[in-house]
Design an enzyme around this catalytic site. Structure first.
Site, PDB file in Angstrom:
ATOM      1  N   HIS A  82      99.369  -7.039   4.159  1.00  0.00           N
ATOM      2  CA  HIS A  82      98.156  -6.725   3.407  1.00  0.00           C
ATOM      3  C   HIS A  82      97.219  -5.901   4.274  1.00  0.00           C
ATOM      4  O   HIS A  82      97.047  -6.180   5.459  1.00  0.00           O
ATOM      5  CB  HIS A  82      97.456  -8.029   3.001  1.00  0.00           C
ATOM      6  CG  HIS A  82      96.177  -7.798   2.269  1.00  0.00           C
ATOM      7  ND1 HIS A  82      96.146  -7.476   0.931  1.00  0.00           N
ATOM      8  CD2 HIS A  82      94.883  -7.816   2.674  1.00  0.00           C
ATOM      9  CE1 HIS A  82      94.889  -7.313   0.544  1.00  0.00           C
ATOM     10  NE2 HIS A  82      94.101  -7.516   1.586  1.00  0.00           N
ATOM     11  N   ASP A 161      89.874 -15.993  -8.420  1.00  0.00           N
ATOM     12  CA  ASP A 161      89.336 -14.881  -7.622  1.00  0.00           C
ATOM     13  C   ASP A 161      88.692 -13.823  -8.523  1.00  0.00           C
ATOM     14  O   ASP A 161      87.698 -13.213  -8.133  1.00  0.00           O
ATOM     15  CB  ASP A 161      90.446 -14.247  -6.775  1.00  0.00           C
ATOM     16  CG  ASP A 161      89.892 -13.176  -5.841  1.00  0.00           C
ATOM     17  OD1 ASP A 161      89.013 -13.520  -5.018  1.00  0.00           O
ATOM     18  OD2 ASP A 161      90.306 -12.009  -5.942  1.00  0.00           O
ATOM     19  N   ARG A 168      80.434 -12.304  -7.140  1.00  0.00           N
ATOM     20  CA  ARG A 168      80.010 -11.917  -5.780  1.00  0.00           C
ATOM     21  C   ARG A 168      79.489 -10.488  -5.767  1.00  0.00           C
ATOM     22  O   ARG A 168      78.503 -10.164  -5.103  1.00  0.00           O
ATOM     23  CB  ARG A 168      81.194 -12.043  -4.804  1.00  0.00           C
ATOM     24  CG  ARG A 168      81.524 -13.491  -4.452  1.00  0.00           C
ATOM     25  CD  ARG A 168      82.870 -13.587  -3.770  1.00  0.00           C
ATOM     26  NE  ARG A 168      82.921 -12.799  -2.557  1.00  0.00           N
ATOM     27  CZ  ARG A 168      84.050 -12.357  -1.995  1.00  0.00           C
ATOM     28  NH1 ARG A 168      85.217 -12.646  -2.543  1.00  0.00           N
ATOM     29  NH2 ARG A 168      84.007 -11.647  -0.900  1.00  0.00           N
ATOM     30  N   SER A 183      89.605 -15.250  -0.537  1.00  0.00           N
ATOM     31  CA  SER A 183      89.982 -14.329  -1.613  1.00  0.00           C
ATOM     32  C   SER A 183      91.294 -13.618  -1.254  1.00  0.00           C
ATOM     33  O   SER A 183      92.243 -13.574  -2.046  1.00  0.00           O
ATOM     34  CB  SER A 183      88.843 -13.319  -1.806  1.00  0.00           C
ATOM     35  OG  SER A 183      89.253 -12.210  -2.554  1.00  0.00           O
ATOM     36  N   LYS A 187      95.527 -14.774  -2.644  1.00  0.00           N
ATOM     37  CA  LYS A 187      96.427 -13.846  -3.342  1.00  0.00           C
ATOM     38  C   LYS A 187      97.744 -13.700  -2.574  1.00  0.00           C
ATOM     39  O   LYS A 187      98.817 -13.598  -3.166  1.00  0.00           O
ATOM     40  CB  LYS A 187      95.725 -12.502  -3.551  1.00  0.00           C
ATOM     41  CG  LYS A 187      94.672 -12.607  -4.656  1.00  0.00           C
ATOM     42  CD  LYS A 187      93.851 -11.361  -4.818  1.00  0.00           C
ATOM     43  CE  LYS A 187      92.782 -11.269  -3.770  1.00  0.00           C
ATOM     44  NZ  LYS A 187      91.797 -10.237  -3.949  1.00  0.00           N
TER      45      LYS A 187
HETATM   46  N1  URA Z   1      89.494  -7.917  -0.566  1.00  0.00           N
HETATM   47  C1  URA Z   1      89.715  -8.988  -1.351  1.00  0.00           C
HETATM   48  O1  URA Z   1      90.779  -9.140  -1.937  1.00  0.00           O
HETATM   49  N2  URA Z   1      88.720  -9.896  -1.469  1.00  0.00           N
HETATM   50  C2  URA Z   1      87.540  -9.777  -0.853  1.00  0.00           C
HETATM   51  O2  URA Z   1      86.696 -10.635  -0.996  1.00  0.00           O
HETATM   52  C3  URA Z   1      87.322  -8.654  -0.045  1.00  0.00           C
HETATM   53  C4  URA Z   1      88.335  -7.731   0.084  1.00  0.00           C
END
Ligand code: URA
Length: 436
Positions: A82, A161, A168, A183, A187
């Site tokens: 990622h 999320d 947010r 977050s 994932k």
């Molecule tokens: N990328 C994400 O997936 N979540 C965040 O909160 C910030 C960057």
């Protein structure tokens, strides 16, 4: 349990239990907690922070708020990768075939671009015929046969999320390390991999502007991995100037193929080799990082990684001739304009964010979630930090299917700072954060 009691506990510096956190996430997903109470807790977390146990509990609750992919049917260690997002970031297109050629298995979910950063799914769609949606069975078969697959994120993944991120975004609580870490990691964990390699970008074009905050974020994510039983390694890498020389979609695919053919810019080769080597190392397929790097180097030099890329493109319905003849297979722009230097000197800064904005305004990115993009549009950087320039020499080219707008040209021109003092090319990989 009452939501207001959780808000008061966190507001006053207390520690939320795993049960408190499950109640919160359950209510978020079911829509039983009003947005104002969710937002109030997010703000309390923003100011009070969370300890490692709370962040792990939050991540676990978020991970299980929707579908969790089961990759256990695929033999071997499955490694996910990622990036926290950058400009010119085509790392996935290179690191995954490099790692696959060394025996790593990856079933990667990627996103689309938004704002000044691009997305891997858009880039892949520049290849005619390429499909970014696969059934679960097709995904598993492909990972077994080719070594990796890249698909768009499914709707049912981590629904918590989606709600939290949207709130947010409008309540000033995006920049909280526990919220970012949970977050991202929820994932990745829902994606089903056994181990995770994170490329945490640092600098003007990145989410984390300085090394200290990036280090804290990386450590938080590595700690989540440790608590939840997934080996997680993070690389802190530079994103002050764009990665490589191409920013866009079709042109980034072409540059990725260049690297897999043994060419390409040094910074991109170094970063993608480091990420792929970390994937090989975390999978236990090499005894040391140096040995992993050597395997990756051989996979690139021998053409094995390029052949993995071809097999991947064809398996997902794309035109495999892109590997041999990208110029004729990928969409090409009708308009090109050059940006030239107004004085002699050296490139002392190249603002990644401004370059990303220029490419986006030329059509390569989208300002809103559902906007269409011009896959042929983008920017090619002739000069990067440390390069000498002469007055009148081309710094960069901007191109698109339609005439390039003036604000795109201006953003690209403003991205460059030319100075008299010579500066060196900056480092690309700063450090690795991982458990010993
Ligand atoms: N990328 C994400 O997936 N979540 C965040 O909160 C910030 C960057």
């Amino acid at each position: 349990m009452r939501m207001v009691d959780l808000i008061l506990k966190k507001r006053d510096g207390g520690t939320l239990t795993a049960e408190d956190i499950r109640f919160f996430i359950d209510g978020v997903v079911r829509g039983t907690i009003p947005d104002y109470q969710v937002s109030a807790l997010l703000m309390a977390i923003f100011f009070r922070g969370m300890d490692d146990g709370e962040v792990a509990a939050l991540t676990e609750a978020m991970t299980h708020s929707g579908d969790v992919i089961d990759l256990s049917g695929i033999p071997g260690v499955k490694v996910d990768k990622h990036s926290t997002g950058g400009v010119g970031d085509k790392t996935t297109l290179i690191a995954l075939p490099l790692a696959a050629a060394c025996g790593v298995r990856s079933a990667k979910m990627s996103g689309r671009g938004l704002g000044h950063t691009g997305g891997t799914i858009d880039k892949l769609e520049a290849i005619p015929g390429f499909r970014t949606a696969l059934s679960k069975e097709a995904l598993i078969r492909q990972v077994e046969r080719v070594g990796f697959a890249v698909v768009g994120q499914t709707e049912g993944l981590v629904p918590a999320d989606k709600v939290l991120y949207a709130l947010r975004d409008v309540t000033g609580t995006v920049e909280s390390i526990p919220l970012i870490a949970s977050s991202i990691m929820s994932k990745k964990l829902a994606g089903g991999a056994d181990a995770i390699v994170l490329d945490v970008k640092v600098g003007r074009g990145a989410f984390m502007p300085d090394l200290e905050r990036a280090r804290t974020l990386a450590a938080a994510m590595v700690a989540i991995g440790r608590r939840l039983g997934k080996k997680t390694h993070a690389l802190l890498t530079a994103m002050d100037q764009p990665l490589g020389r191409d920013v866009g979609n079709a042109n980034e695919v072409r540059e990725a193929i260049d690297v897999l053919r043994g060419g390409g810019p040094d910074d991109l080769v170094e970063l993608t080799s480091a990420v792929a080597a970390e994937m090989v190392f975390v999978a236990g397929l090499a005894p040391t990082r140096d040995a992993a790097l050597e395997s990756v180097r051989r996979a690139r030099q021998s053409g094995a990684a390029l052949e993995r890329f071809r097999a991947f493109v064809e398996a997902q319905g794309g035109d495999g001739r892109v590997v041999d003849d990208p110029e004729h297979v990928l969409p090409t722009p009708a308009y090109r304009e050059a940006i030239v230097a107004h004085e002699d000197g050296y490139v002392t800064a190249l603002d990644a964010r401004r370059v990303g904005e220029a490419a986006m305004r030329a059509g390569a990115g989208r300002a809103t979630k559902d906007a269409a993009i011009d896959l042929a549009a983008g920017v090619h950087l002739e000069k990067k930090i440390g390069d000498a320039v002469r007055r009148g020499e081309v710094l960069a080219t901007i191109f698109a299917t339609r005439k390039v707008p003036e604000d795109a040209r201006r953003a690209l021109s403003e991205a460059y700072t030319i100075g008299r003092a010579r500066v060196g090319a900056p480092p690309i990989v700063y450090e690795t954060v991982a458990d010993a």
